[in-house]
Design an enzyme around this catalytic site. Structure first.
Site, PDB file in Angstrom:
ATOM      1  CG  MET A  10      68.017  87.623  -3.458  1.00  0.00           C
ATOM      2  SD  MET A  10      66.654  86.440  -3.303  1.00  0.00           S
ATOM      3  CE  MET A  10      65.252  87.527  -3.078  1.00  0.00           C
ATOM      4  CE  LYS A  38      76.416  78.986   5.900  1.00  0.00           C
ATOM      5  NZ  LYS A  38      76.431  78.104   4.729  1.00  0.00           N
ATOM      6  N   GLY A 223      79.901  64.955   3.272  1.00  0.00           N
ATOM      7  CA  GLY A 223      79.617  65.107   1.838  1.00  0.00           C
ATOM      8  C   GLY A 223      79.149  63.781   1.253  1.00  0.00           C
ATOM      9  N   GLY A 224      79.756  63.396   0.135  1.00  0.00           N
ATOM     10  CA  GLY A 224      79.348  62.164  -0.556  1.00  0.00           C
ATOM     11  C   GLY A 224      79.675  60.887   0.212  1.00  0.00           C
ATOM     12  CG  ASP A 253      71.858  75.690   4.850  1.00  0.00           C
ATOM     13  OD1 ASP A 253      72.583  75.670   5.863  1.00  0.00           O
ATOM     14  OD2 ASP A 253      71.998  76.511   3.921  1.00  0.00           O
TER      15      ASP A 253
HETATM   16  O1  RIB Z   1      74.415  77.256   3.000  1.00  0.00           O
HETATM   17  C1  RIB Z   1      74.096  77.898   1.777  1.00  0.00           C
HETATM   18  C2  RIB Z   1      73.829  79.339   2.020  1.00  0.00           C
HETATM   19  O2  RIB Z   1      75.013  79.942   2.463  1.00  0.00           O
HETATM   20  C3  RIB Z   1      73.418  80.110   0.798  1.00  0.00           C
HETATM   21  O3  RIB Z   1      72.035  80.102   0.582  1.00  0.00           O
HETATM   22  C4  RIB Z   1      74.002  81.491   1.046  1.00  0.00           C
HETATM   23  O4  RIB Z   1      73.039  82.467   1.252  1.00  0.00           O
HETATM   24  C5  RIB Z   1      74.908  81.335   2.258  1.00  0.00           C
HETATM   25  O5  RIB Z   1      74.330  81.818   3.387  1.00  0.00           O
END
Ligand code: RIB
Length: 315
Positions: A10, A38, A223-224, A253
């Site tokens: 969370m 993740k 990244g960008g 992710d």
């Molecule tokens: O990659 C982002 C995630 O990293 C977040 O949602 C947090 O929970 C961490 O795990």
């Protein structure tokens, strides 16, 4: 079928005027409680991008765990593959600055109880994809990746957060991973473990060297500046969509989940990379890891605006 093995957290998200420096306290008016982790993020991203997904992980016997289960179901992923741990649900404290950059601390909790044996052999189906990250115990990752590979699955590891590079890590990656997804920091950490000086080579060279040294397809997110991918014979470069960045949390992710959804649907790697880069750019347009994760129809619409994938000489 896509099998995700990994973490659920969370996220407590605070939009701060500047990321706190060591020893500093930064005030902001409020915070949001949002689904994250993740493994969870990658499973939801893959499902929204059109994949058939199962997620194996653990949550605690608490309200956060219940809420994360409900969020999975709302995203079309059954929660029956999750186990309830003794420890509390994982929790991430996330600060995001006005440029969308973040700093994250994770209390692993239930994620430390995740075991490779949580995944039954019946879901390790030849031709499918198994995806994992580094927020569960590494030895459990290697165990499930080894079984998936032996069963004829394609194995994908997002090496995040970057572990300390060791010879054992290098050996495990060589043995168990087909596709390695890293950002620049993770790539640099790996390079140091291989006695490469990441500062002395450009990103394309580094991507090719990791491919070669680890015997993987290396996908490096910049990244960008887009994405590079090398399969040993070919090196691809993918640009990005011009977007106004609100929050980069979960962009990596989203990239990994969407990439695997496209590959699992049989798309060739260059097209899958462009699809995933489109999804990741869209994911930066809103707050939180999952709120702005796009669905397949949105990715399709915006992918039309992506620059073409280019092929570079292998370094
Ligand atoms: O990659 C982002 C995630 O990293 C977040 O949602 C947090 O929970 C961490 O795990």
């Amino acid at each position: 079928m896509i099998v995700v093995f990994g973490s659920l957290n969370m996220d407590l998200v605070m939009a701060v005027p500047a990321l706190p420096r060591p020893g500093e306290t930064v005030l902001c008016p409020s915070y949001r409680v949002l689904p994250g982790g993740k493994g969870n993020n990658q499973a939801v991203a893959a499902a929204r991008a059109g994949g058939a997904v199962r997620l194996f992980g653990r949550v605690g016997p608490d309200g956060f765990g219940e809420a994360l289960r409900g969020n999975l179901v709302a995203n079309g992923i059954a929660d029956g593959d999750l186990r309830t741990a003794e420890a509390p649900t994982g929790c991430a404290a996330i600060t995001v600055d006005p440029h969308g950059e973040n700093a994250i601390a994770v209390a692993s909790g239930a994620n430390l109880e995740v075991r490779a044996t949580d995944v039954p052999d019946t879901v390790l189906i030849p031709g499918g994809h198994l995806v994992t990250q580094m927020e569960v115990p590494a030895e459990e990752n290697w165990a499930v990746l080894r079984r998936a590979k032996a069963a004829g699955m394609h194995t994908v590891l997002n090496l995040a957060p970057a572990p300390i590079p060791t010879p054992a890590l290098t050996a495990a990656l060589r043995e168990t991973v087909d596709i390695l997804v890293v950002n620049e920091l993770e790539a640099a950490a790996l390079a140091c473990g291989l006695d490469e000086d990441p500062a002395s080579v450009d990103a394309a060279t580094l991507c090719c060297r990791l491919t070669d040294a680890l015997r993987v397809v290396c996908v490096m997110t910049l990244g960008g500046r887009g994405v590079l991918a090398c399969d040993g014979d070919r090196l691809w470069s993918v640009g990005t969509l011009p977007v106004t960045v609100v929050d980069t949390t979960g962009a990596g992710d989203t990239f990994t989940g969407a990439l695997v959804a496209a590959l699992d649907a049989g798309e060739p790697l260059p097209l899958a990379l462009s699809w995933a880069a489109t999804a990741a750019a869209l994911a930066c347009c809103g707050h939180g890891a999952q709120d702005s994760m796009p669905h397949a129809s949105q990715i399709r619409t915006f992918q039309a605006n992506m620059p073409p994938v280019s092929k570079l000489p292998v370094e």
